[in-house]
Design a protein around this motif. Sequence first.
Motif, short mmCIF file in Angstrom:
data_model
loop_
_atom_site.label_atom_id
_atom_site.label_comp_id
_atom_site.label_asym_id
_atom_site.label_seq_id
_atom_site.Cartn_x
_atom_site.Cartn_y
_atom_site.Cartn_z
N GLY A 1 -8.08 17.16 8.32
CA GLY A 1 -6.62 16.93 8.12
C GLY A 1 -6.00 15.84 9.34
N GLY B 1 0.91 -1.29 -0.11
CA GLY B 1 0.12 -0.06 0.12
C GLY B 1 1.06 1.40 0.06
N ALA C 1 -0.46 7.24 1.88
CA ALA C 1 0.09 8.21 2.83
C ALA C 1 0.73 7.63 4.05
CB ALA C 1 -1.12 9.05 3.65
N ALA C 2 0.30 6.46 4.47
CA ALA C 2 0.62 5.70 5.80
C ALA C 2 2.08 5.09 5.10
CB ALA C 2 0.15 5.01 6.47
N PHE D 1 -4.79 12.32 7.77
CA PHE D 1 -3.76 12.24 7.17
C PHE D 1 -2.42 12.28 8.45
CE2 PHE D 1 -4.82 13.63 2.77
CZ PHE D 1 -4.71 12.79 2.22
N PHE E 1 -8.38 -6.02 1.45
CA PHE E 1 -7.35 -6.71 1.59
C PHE E 1 -6.53 -6.91 3.23
CE2 PHE E 1 -2.44 -7.27 1.55
CZ PHE E 1 -2.46 -8.38 0.64
N ASN F 1 -5.76 18.62 2.61
CA ASN F 1 -5.76 19.19 4.01
C ASN F 1 -4.64 18.16 4.76
OD1 ASN F 1 -8.43 19.30 6.70
ND2 ASN F 1 -6.21 20.19 6.30
N GLU G 1 -15.48 9.40 3.24
CA GLU G 1 -14.12 10.04 3.08
C GLU G 1 -13.10 8.99 3.79
OE1 GLU G 1 -12.24 14.28 4.75
OE2 GLU G 1 -13.42 14.27 3.04
N THR H 1 -9.53 -1.78 -1.15
CA THR H 1 -9.91 -3.10 -1.12
C THR H 1 -9.89 -3.45 0.37
OG1 THR H 1 -7.64 -3.92 -0.69
CG2 THR H 1 -8.61 -3.61 -3.01
N SER I 1 -7.55 14.78 -2.42
CA SER I 1 -7.86 15.21 -1.19
C SER I 1 -7.84 16.58 -0.94
CB SER I 1 -6.97 14.41 -0.02
OG SER I 1 -5.69 15.36 -0.23
N GLY I 2 -8.85 17.34 -0.10
CA GLY I 2 -8.95 18.48 0.11
C GLY I 2 -9.28 19.31 -1.03
N GLU J 1 -5.06 4.07 7.86
CA GLU J 1 -6.59 3.83 7.95
C GLU J 1 -7.12 2.53 8.23
OE1 GLU J 1 -8.73 6.45 4.96
OE2 GLU J 1 -10.50 5.11 5.18
N ASP K 1 2.13 -1.43 -4.64
CA ASP K 1 0.79 -1.05 -4.75
C ASP K 1 0.18 -1.76 -5.79
OD1 ASP K 1 -0.77 1.73 -3.49
OD2 ASP K 1 -1.78 0.70 -5.05
N HIS K 2 -1.19 -2.25 -5.80
CA HIS K 2 -1.72 -2.99 -6.59
C HIS K 2 -2.08 -1.94 -7.85
CE1 HIS K 2 -6.20 -2.55 -5.25
NE2 HIS K 2 -5.51 -1.41 -4.97
N SER K 3 -2.40 -0.70 -7.69
CA SER K 3 -2.91 0.15 -8.59
C SER K 3 -1.80 0.53 -9.55
CB SER K 3 -3.31 1.39 -7.78
OG SER K 3 -4.45 1.17 -7.30
#
Length: 393
Positions: free
Chosen positions: A376, A11, A14-15, A379, A173, A52, A337, A171, A46-47, A366, A34-36
Motif C-alpha cells: 500500500g 496520466g 492514482a497520482a 499508492f 513518456f 491495497n 508491480e 510507457t 491492484s491488490g 511512480e 490519458d493516452h489509454s
Amino acid sequence: MAHSFDVIIIGAGAAGLMCAIEAGKRGRKVWLIDHSAKIAEKIRISGGGRCNFTNLHTQPQSYLSQNPHFCKSALRRYTPQDFIALVCRHGIAFHEKKLGQLFCNDSAKQIIAMLLAEAHEAGVKLETSVQVRAIEAVAGGYWLKTNQGKQTCASLVIATGGLSIPKIGATHFGYEVAKQFGLRVIQPRAALVPLIFDGALLARCQALSGLSVEADVRFGKQIFAEGLLFTHRGLSGPSILQISSYWEEGEPIVINLAPSTDVLAFLKVQKQHQPRLHINNVLAEILPRRLAQSICDERNDSGPLANLSDVRLAALASAVNDWHIKPVSTEGYRTAEVTRGGVDTRELSSQTMEASKQSGLFFIGEVVDVTGHLGGFNFQWAWSSGYVAGQYV
Ligand code: FDA
C-alpha cells in the motif's frame, strides 16, 4: 499569455487524479489526459482487485530512493489518515489485511469511482485516448501538440507512472519529458518482482512449485520476514518481491527457511535423544515435508541421525537457516508491480514536486525516483505527491 488551461496533467492514474482533484478544488482550470481508453487501470487490478490503497505504518523508511529524505515532506502533508478520511466520506468499506495494509472489502473499482466523483466535483476536464506528440516551453508555461489539437497551460504535470505491465499502458513518456528538459533520470528497473533461477536451482524450484513457507530473506542489511513461494521459474511471494527491489544483479540473496528455529541446535538435540530417527523425518518437523526431502536429497543426506557427523549436520542446518543463492534475473516489467528509479529527486522540490530548473513542470507518482515497499506504500506515495503538487500547480 492567456493559456487554454491553467494546468494540464498527463496520466490519469492514482497520482494524476489526486493532483487534478486538488488543483480543481483550488479553482484551477484542469485538463487531465490519458493516452489509454481506460483510466486508472493499475488501481483496478491492484491488490487482487481489492486495492491495497494505503498502509497504516507508512514512514520514509518504507521507500527506496537515491535521496531517502525526499518523500518526507509530501508524506507528512498528506497522510494515510487523510486518504482514509476520503474513503470513509465515500462510504467505502475496508479492512486491515495484515501489517497495516488496508484493502477495500468489495472492489478496487470503488476507489476509481470515488476519485472520478471528486474530480467531477472539482470541475476537472478528463479526456482519454489523448496522445501527446510534442511539448515545448513557451512564455509563462507550456505548449502541447496532441491528437486532439494544440493546447497551452501554465503548469504541466507528468504523472505517467513507471514501466511495469506495458500491456495496460505503461510507457517511457515521463522519462523522455524529463530528459527533454535536461533533468537526470535514475536508471529504471523492475521492482517488487519475482526472481528467476537456472540450472539445478531452477529444477528444485520447479519440483517444489506451489509450496510456500514463512522465511527471512536478506540482501545486504535489508531483511524481510514474510511468505516465500516456490514457482516454476524461481521464487516469489511477499518476502522475495520486497527483496527484489534491493537486489543487485550478480549478487546472492540469503534465505532463512526456518526463521524461528536454530536448526543446528535442534538437530543436535534430536541426535542425542532419538539417534535412530531418519534425517528427512526430523527436518520435516520444522519444514514442509517436500522441502525437507528436497534439502536432504540435494545434499545426499539420508538415514539415521546417528550416522551423520556434527559437521554434516552443521552444513545441513546452514542450507536451511543460511541459504545463499544467486538469482539469474527478475521476471522483468511483465510481472513487476513497480519500477524502481525514475526522475532524479535532486531535480525536484520536495515541497512542490516542481522541477528546480524548469519552472511550471511537475513530476508526481511512480515516475519519480521514490519506490515503496509492498503493502500500500506505492499508492500512498501517489496520493501524497499528487496532493502536494495540486496545491502549487
Ligand atoms: P499509474 O501507472 O497508476 O498511472 C499512470 C497513467 O499514465 C496510466 O493511466 C497510463 O495509461 C498513463 N500514461 C502512461 N503513458 C502515457 C502517455 N504517454 N500519455 C498519456 N498517458 C500516459 N500499489 C499499492 O500501493 N497497493 C497495491 O495493492 C498495488 N497493487 C498493484 C498491483 C499490480 C498488478 C501493479 C502493476 C501495481 C500495483 N501497485 C500497488 C503499484 C501501483 O499501482 C502504482 O505504484 C501506482 O499506480 C502509481 O501511480 P501513478 O499515478 O504514478 O501511475
